[in-house]
Design a protein around this motif. Structure first.
Motif, mmCIF file in Angstrom:
data_model
loop_
_atom_site.group_PDB
_atom_site.id
_atom_site.type_symbol
_atom_site.label_atom_id
_atom_site.label_comp_id
_atom_site.label_asym_id
_atom_site.label_seq_id
_atom_site.Cartn_x
_atom_site.Cartn_y
_atom_site.Cartn_z
ATOM 1 N N GLU A 63 90.706 -7.429 36.645
ATOM 2 C CA GLU A 63 91.019 -6.739 37.588
ATOM 3 C C GLU A 63 92.325 -5.759 37.051
ATOM 4 O O GLU A 63 92.282 -4.808 37.458
ATOM 5 C CB GLU A 63 91.423 -7.412 38.998
ATOM 6 C CG GLU A 63 91.699 -6.712 39.934
ATOM 7 C CD GLU A 63 92.118 -7.257 41.239
ATOM 8 O OE1 GLU A 63 92.868 -6.924 42.008
ATOM 9 O OE2 GLU A 63 91.325 -8.475 41.544
ATOM 10 N N LEU A 64 93.198 -6.306 36.549
ATOM 11 C CA LEU A 64 94.505 -5.950 36.027
ATOM 12 C C LEU A 64 94.099 -4.871 35.068
ATOM 13 O O LEU A 64 94.991 -4.125 34.828
ATOM 14 C CB LEU A 64 95.283 -6.947 35.784
ATOM 15 C CG LEU A 64 96.861 -6.741 35.621
ATOM 16 C CD1 LEU A 64 97.644 -6.323 36.867
ATOM 17 C CD2 LEU A 64 97.804 -7.782 35.010
ATOM 18 N N PHE A 65 93.556 -5.385 34.131
ATOM 19 C CA PHE A 65 93.247 -4.329 32.741
ATOM 20 C C PHE A 65 91.790 -4.197 32.863
ATOM 21 O O PHE A 65 90.639 -4.399 32.049
ATOM 22 C CB PHE A 65 93.594 -5.202 31.714
ATOM 23 C CG PHE A 65 95.023 -5.861 31.748
ATOM 24 C CD1 PHE A 65 96.292 -4.560 31.484
ATOM 25 C CD2 PHE A 65 95.268 -6.868 32.021
ATOM 26 C CE1 PHE A 65 97.438 -5.180 31.220
ATOM 27 C CE2 PHE A 65 96.753 -7.191 31.772
ATOM 28 C CZ PHE A 65 97.745 -6.333 31.506
ATOM 29 N N PRO A 66 91.231 -3.303 33.656
ATOM 30 C CA PRO A 66 89.824 -2.747 33.586
ATOM 31 C C PRO A 66 89.391 -2.369 32.490
ATOM 32 O O PRO A 66 88.086 -2.572 32.073
ATOM 33 C CB PRO A 66 89.502 -1.893 35.131
ATOM 34 C CG PRO A 66 91.165 -1.342 35.166
ATOM 35 C CD PRO A 66 92.045 -2.367 34.755
ATOM 36 N N ASP A 67 89.998 -1.813 31.570
ATOM 37 C CA ASP A 67 89.607 -1.084 30.230
ATOM 38 C C ASP A 67 90.275 -2.061 29.085
ATOM 39 O O ASP A 67 90.050 -1.350 28.019
ATOM 40 C CB ASP A 67 90.343 0.230 30.027
ATOM 41 C CG ASP A 67 89.630 1.238 30.953
ATOM 42 O OD1 ASP A 67 88.394 0.995 31.525
ATOM 43 O OD2 ASP A 67 90.450 2.100 31.757
ATOM 44 N N GLY A 68 90.347 -3.355 29.294
ATOM 45 C CA GLY A 68 90.968 -4.001 28.141
ATOM 46 C C GLY A 68 89.944 -4.628 27.335
ATOM 47 O O GLY A 68 88.674 -4.723 27.613
ATOM 48 N N GLY A 108 80.977 -6.582 33.970
ATOM 49 C CA GLY A 108 80.465 -5.517 33.326
ATOM 50 C C GLY A 108 81.574 -5.187 31.953
ATOM 51 O O GLY A 108 81.599 -4.361 31.398
ATOM 52 N N VAL A 109 82.253 -6.506 31.643
ATOM 53 C CA VAL A 109 83.099 -6.221 30.644
ATOM 54 C C VAL A 109 82.955 -7.074 29.232
ATOM 55 O O VAL A 109 81.983 -8.225 29.450
ATOM 56 C CB VAL A 109 84.749 -6.548 30.938
ATOM 57 C CG1 VAL A 109 85.103 -5.610 31.733
ATOM 58 C CG2 VAL A 109 84.690 -7.960 31.282
ATOM 59 N N ASP A 110 83.160 -6.649 28.002
ATOM 60 C CA ASP A 110 82.760 -7.364 26.799
ATOM 61 C C ASP A 110 83.983 -8.467 26.758
ATOM 62 O O ASP A 110 84.958 -8.375 26.972
ATOM 63 C CB ASP A 110 83.095 -6.591 25.636
ATOM 64 C CG ASP A 110 81.838 -5.707 25.594
ATOM 65 O OD1 ASP A 110 80.596 -6.053 26.136
ATOM 66 O OD2 ASP A 110 81.996 -4.676 24.908
ATOM 67 N N ARG A 148 94.582 -5.452 24.342
ATOM 68 C CA ARG A 148 93.830 -6.388 23.821
ATOM 69 C C ARG A 148 94.399 -7.927 24.888
ATOM 70 O O ARG A 148 95.521 -8.251 24.726
ATOM 71 C CB ARG A 148 93.969 -7.013 22.382
ATOM 72 C CG ARG A 148 93.080 -8.001 21.907
ATOM 73 C CD ARG A 148 92.954 -7.943 20.399
ATOM 74 N NE ARG A 148 92.292 -9.105 19.908
ATOM 75 C CZ ARG A 148 90.984 -9.379 19.853
ATOM 76 N NH1 ARG A 148 90.300 -8.758 20.519
ATOM 77 N NH2 ARG A 148 90.635 -10.585 19.341
ATOM 78 N N ILE A 149 93.403 -8.343 25.705
ATOM 79 C CA ILE A 149 94.167 -9.399 26.679
ATOM 80 C C ILE A 149 93.440 -10.930 26.263
ATOM 81 O O ILE A 149 92.327 -11.032 26.290
ATOM 82 C CB ILE A 149 93.666 -9.045 28.162
ATOM 83 C CG1 ILE A 149 93.757 -7.549 28.403
ATOM 84 C CG2 ILE A 149 94.302 -9.920 29.104
ATOM 85 C CD1 ILE A 149 95.233 -6.979 28.283
ATOM 86 N N LEU A 150 94.361 -11.711 26.172
ATOM 87 C CA LEU A 150 94.057 -13.114 25.808
ATOM 88 C C LEU A 150 94.124 -13.886 27.418
ATOM 89 O O LEU A 150 94.982 -13.811 28.085
ATOM 90 C CB LEU A 150 95.072 -13.638 24.975
ATOM 91 C CG LEU A 150 94.919 -15.300 24.806
ATOM 92 C CD1 LEU A 150 93.584 -15.537 23.791
ATOM 93 C CD2 LEU A 150 96.067 -15.863 23.937
#
Length: 141
Positions: free
Chosen positions: A24-29, A79-81, A4-6
């Motif tokens: 870019e750093l956390f593509p699946d975050g 393409g991320v939520d 979970r990235i803030l």
């Protein structure tokens, strides 16, 4: 494990860059964009005011929410939520509090690169967050 990235977001170029870097750093975050309505420098809004009881504060919150549309566009393009959140108070304190209340694993935030007297007089939100956050913090210049 999904992290979970803030990303504190104020609509600035620094904040936009931080969000792009976080993706870019956390593509699946899982991403959370936080905007904070800073009332500390506004003398006409009492500390106990809320958007429901104060028209000036209500307008400030609406403007802050509009800034988050830029963050949502960046996330959509990647393409991320993206979950968004607006808080009222001191930016540094609200960011630090959010890391705990929202179970954040990492904070990625922009820096405006102030130095010297400007930094001393205005303080550094990024510096306070780095010093007090329970989660690791990446500062993007």
């Amino acid at each position: 494990m999904t992290r979970r990235i803030l990303v504190p977001f104020d609509g600035s170029d620094a904040a936009r860059g931080a969000l792009e870097y976080a993706i870019e750093l956390f593509p699946d975050g899982e991403f959370l964009a936080l905007t904070v309505v800073d009332t500390s420098a506004v003398p006409f809004i009492p500390n106990t005011a809320s958007p429901e009881t104060n028209d000036e504060l209500r307008v400030m919150v609406q403007e802050a929410n509009e800034e988050l549309t830029a963050a949502e566009r960046i996330a959509d393009d990647a393409g991320v939520d993206l979950e968004s959140l607006t808080r009222v108070g001191s930016p540094a304190q609200e960011i630090v509090d959010c890391t705990e209340s929202e179970s954040v694993d990492h904070v990625v935030m922009g820096s405006r690169g102030r130095s010297g007297v400007t930094r001393i007089l205005l303080g550094s939100v990024a510096e306070v967050v780095v010093r007090h956050s329970a989660a690791p913090v990446t500062v993007v210049r």
